[in-house]
Design an enzyme around this catalytic site. Sequence first.
Site, PDB file in Angstrom:
ATOM      1  CD  GLU A  33      19.113  97.064  24.392  1.00  0.00           C
ATOM      2  OE1 GLU A  33      18.050  96.821  25.004  1.00  0.00           O
ATOM      3  OE2 GLU A  33      19.151  97.371  23.200  1.00  0.00           O
ATOM      4  CB  CYS A 189       1.967  97.132  17.482  1.00  0.00           C
ATOM      5  SG  CYS A 189       0.726  96.109  18.310  1.00  0.00           S
ATOM      6  CB  CYS A 196      -4.166  97.700  12.365  1.00  0.00           C
ATOM      7  SG  CYS A 196      -4.304  97.502  14.154  1.00  0.00           S
ATOM      8  CB  CYS A 199       0.737  96.193  11.313  1.00  0.00           C
ATOM      9  SG  CYS A 199       1.548  94.894  12.274  1.00  0.00           S
ATOM     10  CB  CYS A 205      -2.726  90.743  13.768  1.00  0.00           C
ATOM     11  SG  CYS A 205      -2.905  91.457  15.411  1.00  0.00           S
TER      12      CYS A 205
END
Length: 429
Positions: A33, A189, A196, A199, A205
């Site tokens: 992370e 994205c 798109c 997605c 959206c």
Amino acid sequence: MLFSQKILNWYHIHGRKNLPWQKKNIYFIWISEIMLQRTQVQTVIPYFKKFKKRFPTLKSLAQANINEILYLWSGLGYYQRAHNIHKTAIIIQNIYNGIFPKNINEIKKLPGIGQSTAGAILSFAYNFVYAILDSNVKRILIRFHAVCTNNQTKNQLDKILWKLINQYLPIHHSNKFNQAMMDIGSLICTNHNPRCIICPLNNTCNFCINKTIINKIKYKKKNTIGLLFSIINYKNMYFLKQQKQISIWKSLFYFPITFFSISKKKHESFKKKMNNFNIVINPFIHYVSNIKLYIYSHTITTQKKNILKDINQKKIWYDIFIGKKIGIPTPVHKILNLIHKQLIKKNMKKTNIRIIFCSFLKKKAEGLDYPFFTGKTGKKIYQEISKEAWCYWLQKQTKIINEKKLNMFIEKDRTYIKIKMKKFLFTKK
């Protein structure tokens, strides 16, 4: 269908499930992370594997020397992260008896860990219900809701986005939801040319349906700075020093540096002029966080090994054919690799040495490779200052920076150094 269910459905089919840190080991999840902060997954994977092999436990990391950590981190950038994980490892080893805490408030107190990173660690390690709000997730939420980013500070925008993501975060499988959101943000994205059509959120959206123009968050303009590396050579060994005043490369080793003001127009002018000189390393541009560096270099061959003395700095002679396990910034790596390639060519032609009368040493000596400053000062340095004299100035410059605690990314401090340079080099002795 609910937002979160669409995301989870997508994850089960397309989500990334075989990343090297997806092993329910909180130590490795934490390392990954930190590495993933402002860095793409594909870039991180090889660094993570090397890091995991060398530091298999938190204890081994806590006991390590920071130079070895920086060596493995070299090229990954944002080196403060490496310092932070070392500090964190020591804190956990000494205060928590080597056991990574499970309380989010305690985790957020550790160096380099904020709300999102702490949530990610606990979500992926234990499936605790904490949301993640990295740049990928932010982009999805802004587009999905057509959030207006104009006239909003980063804190104001984050407050809106945290509220939204916490509303969507499911109680069950929150870790899979978090992974899917980051995957969709980085793979579908995307910042430019989002895909798109594939997605899972495209039917609802705002960005996809209405082709809403989402105003990007306005970030500060990149600070543009000229940087000259003095590459000092002694029998195929190169002088590197560790300068803790330069925050972007803290505790890394690099060539002696001179900073100066630069612009794109000046840079193009420099490049044209430098075509007339014998250049070993061509100028190049390197980005560090919000800084755009125009990097130049010139070479100095010395017969002495005890130059640039400074008891406050660590310095080494780096053997280009053997190397050394130390942290080195990417631009320095690039230059050393280019020099190495040039040296191993057996048919290398020796460059013509330019001899001048050095006004500082009051004798004839080898001149600089090219004029790296514009204007009268640059011309005067090129015509009257030798490589040997320049080494004396570098020693003086380092002393001034350390004593005055100057920041070479601030214009007034660079101007101050330039005045001192002119006075040092051209005042009659």
